[in-house]
Motif scaffolding. Structure first.
Motif, PDB file in Angstrom:
ATOM      1  N   PRO A   1     -42.595  14.544  50.933  1.00 16.11           N
ATOM      2  CA  PRO A   1     -42.978  15.883  50.500  1.00 16.11           C
ATOM      3  C   PRO A   1     -42.192  17.035  51.273  1.00 16.11           C
ATOM      4  O   PRO A   1     -41.917  17.962  50.331  1.00 16.11           O
ATOM      5  N   PRO A   2     -41.939  16.968  52.342  1.00 13.11           N
ATOM      6  CA  PRO A   2     -41.151  17.849  52.990  1.00 13.11           C
ATOM      7  C   PRO A   2     -39.994  18.112  52.430  1.00 13.11           C
ATOM      8  O   PRO A   2     -39.294  19.307  52.207  1.00 13.11           O
ATOM      9  N   SER A   3     -39.185  17.068  51.881  1.00 18.88           N
ATOM     10  CA  SER A   3     -38.074  17.253  51.354  1.00 18.88           C
ATOM     11  C   SER A   3     -38.161  17.915  49.897  1.00 18.88           C
ATOM     12  O   SER A   3     -37.205  18.727  49.519  1.00 18.88           O
ATOM     13  N   THR A   4     -39.100  17.465  49.304  1.00 16.41           N
ATOM     14  CA  THR A   4     -39.745  18.217  47.834  1.00 16.41           C
ATOM     15  C   THR A   4     -39.661  19.720  48.135  1.00 16.41           C
ATOM     16  O   THR A   4     -39.189  20.387  47.307  1.00 16.41           O
ATOM     17  N   GLY A   5     -40.452  20.101  49.141  1.00 15.46           N
ATOM     18  CA  GLY A   5     -40.535  21.193  49.632  1.00 15.46           C
ATOM     19  C   GLY A   5     -39.459  22.280  49.980  1.00 15.46           C
ATOM     20  O   GLY A   5     -39.049  23.269  49.348  1.00 15.46           O
ATOM     21  N   VAL A   6     -38.550  21.613  50.426  1.00 16.63           N
ATOM     22  CA  VAL A   6     -37.050  22.167  50.771  1.00 16.63           C
ATOM     23  C   VAL A   6     -36.412  22.354  49.592  1.00 16.63           C
ATOM     24  O   VAL A   6     -35.804  23.498  49.586  1.00 16.63           O
ATOM     25  N   GLY A   7     -36.346  21.169  49.010  1.00 19.05           N
ATOM     26  CA  GLY A   7     -35.575  21.428  47.556  1.00 19.05           C
ATOM     27  C   GLY A   7     -36.115  22.378  46.851  1.00 19.05           C
ATOM     28  O   GLY A   7     -35.326  23.217  45.914  1.00 19.05           O
TER      29      GLY A   7
ATOM     30  N   LEU B   1     -41.299  31.140  39.791  1.00 26.30           N
ATOM     31  CA  LEU B   1     -42.841  31.149  39.887  1.00 26.30           C
ATOM     32  C   LEU B   1     -43.275  29.719  39.320  1.00 26.30           C
ATOM     33  O   LEU B   1     -44.215  29.324  39.852  1.00 26.30           O
ATOM     34  N   ALA B   2     -42.473  28.816  38.616  1.00 22.10           N
ATOM     35  CA  ALA B   2     -42.878  27.803  37.898  1.00 22.10           C
ATOM     36  C   ALA B   2     -42.628  26.547  39.253  1.00 22.10           C
ATOM     37  O   ALA B   2     -43.433  25.553  38.922  1.00 22.10           O
ATOM     38  N   ILE B   3     -41.991  26.637  40.316  1.00 23.49           N
ATOM     39  CA  ILE B   3     -41.919  25.679  41.211  1.00 23.49           C
ATOM     40  C   ILE B   3     -42.486  26.328  42.559  1.00 23.49           C
ATOM     41  O   ILE B   3     -42.215  25.743  43.632  1.00 23.49           O
ATOM     42  N   GLU B   4     -43.387  27.459  42.220  1.00 21.03           N
ATOM     43  CA  GLU B   4     -44.064  27.858  43.607  1.00 21.03           C
ATOM     44  C   GLU B   4     -44.900  26.802  44.500  1.00 21.03           C
ATOM     45  O   GLU B   4     -45.061  26.509  45.759  1.00 21.03           O
ATOM     46  N   GLU B   5     -45.635  26.164  43.601  1.00 22.42           N
ATOM     47  CA  GLU B   5     -46.576  24.960  44.464  1.00 22.42           C
ATOM     48  C   GLU B   5     -45.915  23.979  45.000  1.00 22.42           C
ATOM     49  O   GLU B   5     -46.155  23.434  46.152  1.00 22.42           O
ATOM     50  N   LYS B   6     -44.819  23.542  44.527  1.00 27.79           N
ATOM     51  CA  LYS B   6     -43.933  22.595  45.209  1.00 27.79           C
ATOM     52  C   LYS B   6     -43.166  22.857  46.736  1.00 27.79           C
ATOM     53  O   LYS B   6     -43.153  21.992  47.338  1.00 27.79           O
ATOM     54  N   ALA B   7     -43.178  24.219  46.873  1.00 26.33           N
ATOM     55  CA  ALA B   7     -42.518  24.701  48.079  1.00 26.33           C
ATOM     56  C   ALA B   7     -43.762  24.710  49.143  1.00 26.33           C
ATOM     57  O   ALA B   7     -43.426  24.680  50.077  1.00 26.33           O
ATOM     58  N   GLU B   8     -44.818  24.801  48.753  1.00 27.85           N
ATOM     59  CA  GLU B   8     -45.938  24.492  49.775  1.00 27.85           C
ATOM     60  C   GLU B   8     -45.775  23.376  50.631  1.00 27.85           C
ATOM     61  O   GLU B   8     -46.478  23.303  51.632  1.00 27.85           O
TER      62      GLU B   8
ATOM     63  N   LEU C   1     -42.616  25.364  57.612  1.00 27.27           N
ATOM     64  CA  LEU C   1     -43.330  26.633  57.543  1.00 27.27           C
ATOM     65  C   LEU C   1     -42.077  27.674  57.442  1.00 27.27           C
ATOM     66  O   LEU C   1     -42.511  28.637  56.194  1.00 27.27           O
ATOM     67  N   ASN C   2     -40.966  27.703  58.021  1.00 29.29           N
ATOM     68  CA  ASN C   2     -39.996  28.743  57.679  1.00 29.29           C
ATOM     69  C   ASN C   2     -39.773  28.858  56.489  1.00 29.29           C
ATOM     70  O   ASN C   2     -39.543  29.910  55.661  1.00 29.29           O
ATOM     71  N   MET C   3     -39.614  27.729  55.590  1.00 22.81           N
ATOM     72  CA  MET C   3     -39.127  27.631  54.102  1.00 22.81           C
ATOM     73  C   MET C   3     -40.188  28.081  53.300  1.00 22.81           C
ATOM     74  O   MET C   3     -40.114  28.841  52.295  1.00 22.81           O
ATOM     75  N   ARG C   4     -41.463  27.989  53.692  1.00 24.93           N
ATOM     76  CA  ARG C   4     -42.627  28.232  52.812  1.00 24.93           C
ATOM     77  C   ARG C   4     -42.665  29.938  52.934  1.00 24.93           C
ATOM     78  O   ARG C   4     -43.103  30.403  51.888  1.00 24.93           O
ATOM     79  N   PHE C   5     -42.455  30.597  54.223  1.00 22.28           N
ATOM     80  CA  PHE C   5     -42.229  32.087  54.266  1.00 22.28           C
ATOM     81  C   PHE C   5     -41.173  32.477  53.359  1.00 22.28           C
ATOM     82  O   PHE C   5     -41.295  33.518  52.611  1.00 22.28           O
ATOM     83  N   ILE C   6     -40.158  31.920  53.315  1.00 27.50           N
ATOM     84  CA  ILE C   6     -38.874  32.366  52.509  1.00 27.50           C
ATOM     85  C   ILE C   6     -39.435  32.310  50.876  1.00 27.50           C
ATOM     86  O   ILE C   6     -38.949  33.287  50.199  1.00 27.50           O
ATOM     87  N   MET C   7     -40.141  31.143  50.595  1.00 24.29           N
ATOM     88  CA  MET C   7     -40.455  30.963  49.153  1.00 24.29           C
ATOM     89  C   MET C   7     -41.676  32.170  48.776  1.00 24.29           C
ATOM     90  O   MET C   7     -41.759  32.561  47.711  1.00 24.29           O
ATOM     91  N   ARG C   8     -42.445  32.522  49.587  1.00 23.37           N
ATOM     92  CA  ARG C   8     -43.512  33.513  49.513  1.00 23.37           C
ATOM     93  C   ARG C   8     -42.718  34.908  49.310  1.00 23.37           C
ATOM     94  O   ARG C   8     -43.218  35.592  48.138  1.00 23.37           O
ATOM     95  N   ALA C   9     -41.719  34.974  50.099  1.00 25.92           N
ATOM     96  CA  ALA C   9     -40.883  36.166  49.692  1.00 25.92           C
ATOM     97  C   ALA C   9     -40.477  36.161  48.379  1.00 25.92           C
ATOM     98  O   ALA C   9     -40.206  37.289  47.574  1.00 25.92           O
ATOM     99  N   LEU C  10     -39.911  35.024  48.063  1.00 19.79           N
ATOM    100  CA  LEU C  10     -39.208  34.982  46.668  1.00 19.79           C
ATOM    101  C   LEU C  10     -40.203  34.963  45.597  1.00 19.79           C
ATOM    102  O   LEU C  10     -39.911  35.746  44.500  1.00 19.79           O
ATOM    103  N   VAL C  11     -41.367  34.580  45.896  1.00 18.39           N
ATOM    104  CA  VAL C  11     -42.392  34.705  44.771  1.00 18.39           C
ATOM    105  C   VAL C  11     -42.878  36.176  44.557  1.00 18.39           C
ATOM    106  O   VAL C  11     -42.954  36.829  43.387  1.00 18.39           O
ATOM    107  N   GLY C  12     -42.927  36.779  45.716  1.00 22.67           N
ATOM    108  CA  GLY C  12     -43.055  38.387  45.601  1.00 22.67           C
ATOM    109  C   GLY C  12     -41.973  39.013  45.068  1.00 22.67           C
ATOM    110  O   GLY C  12     -42.398  39.867  43.910  1.00 22.67           O
TER     111      GLY C  12
END
Length: 289
Positions: free
Chosen positions: A82-88, A106-113, A117-128
């Protein structure tokens, strides 16, 4: 060996997005190594880099959407981890952002969860950023700010200039030009990330142009082109050249505009379906009229 393909990527050389020169100078991945070149028509080639996870992300940033999906099936390097899936998924988000594909993010937002933590924050900024680009200005800007501020509050440095760049672009799209400039200026000077400095300086030029500071905008676009050339980053050079050409064209400086864009455009022999090359071709068509 900095020429080795990063783990999780196929053996053939990447196409359309290597934006970082290697420690021994600009080099196409696989050049002189006996590895096969990418088939024609699959993207625009750029230059070599280091064989670590960060470089894997850098290689992915400029790939076309379909190539990113092919190299990161399901939005992850290893679906069983799962962490690799999220990083990917997060790295895929960076790919899609540089390609301007907000819907794919937006289509891959859930996978990044599942990412750290640091990559989740980047993804949150990307989604915004994606929501702002798609017209949901208020919600998107709030989310982009939350992601960028959370990342900064961690004390993280490695991708700080990137999240500041995202927030600056979101501010630009919402018309908050002073805030956009305030965010992008330190991002342009960030010493920990030189790989996309050209694009950050180009964004600064776009903000200045929107503020009708055309002389300063021209300087920023020219600086972005110089940085990209020094790094051998053809993709960034073309994007900056598009911006400068459009500005010069508005000012009636057609000969200068043609010279700027022709130099950058002629470096490419494939990948002509990519957005920046399509834009360049359209500008050259206007200059030929």
């Amino acid at each position: 060996d900095h020429r080795r393909a990063p783990a999780g990527l196929p053996a053939d050389p990447p196409i359309g997005g290597l934006l970082h020169p290697g420690p021994r100078g600009p080099r196409a991945w696989g050049q002189g190594s006996g590895r096969p070149r990418a088939p024609a028509g699959q993207g625009a080639r750029c230059q070599g880099g280091q064989g670590d996870q960060e470089t894997a992300g850098l290689r992915l940033r400029g790939l076309l959407r379909q190539r990113a999906q092919q190299r990161l099936p399901g939005g992850g390097v290893d679906a069983a981890h799962p962490p690799s899936t999220g990083v990917g998924a997060s790295l895929s988000g960076i790919v899609f952002q540089y390609a301007g594909d907000a819907g794919a993010i937006l289509a891959i937002e859930e996978k990044a969860e599942q990412a750290p933590l640091n990559m989740r924050f980047i993804m949150r900024a990307l989604v915004g950023w994606s929501k702002v680009r798609l017209g949901n200005l208020e919600e998107g800007l709030i989310q982009c700010k939350e992601g960028a501020e959370a990342y900064r509050d961690m004390g993280a440095k490695a991708r700080l200039s990137y999240v500041d760049y995202l927030l600056s672009d979101a501010y630009l799209m919402t018309g908050q030009l002073d805030n956009a400039l305030r965010m992008v200026e330190p991002a342009c000077e960030q010493p920990n990330d030189v790989t996309s400095k050209s694009e950050r300086v180009r964004l600064k030029g776009a903000i200045l142009e929107s503020m009708t500071e055309t002389d300063l905008a021209e300087q920023a676009y020219s600086e972005a082109i110089t940085i990209a050339r020094e790094q051998g980053a053809n993709a960034w050079e073309l994007r900056a050249a598009n911006s400068l050409t459009a500005l010069l064209l508005k000012q009636g400086r057609r000969a200068e505009a043609r010279d700027v864009l022709t130099v950058a455009y002629r470096r490419f022999t494939e990948g002509f379906e990519t957005p920046d090359l399509v834009s360049a071709r359209g500008l050259l068509g206007k200059l030929a009229d």
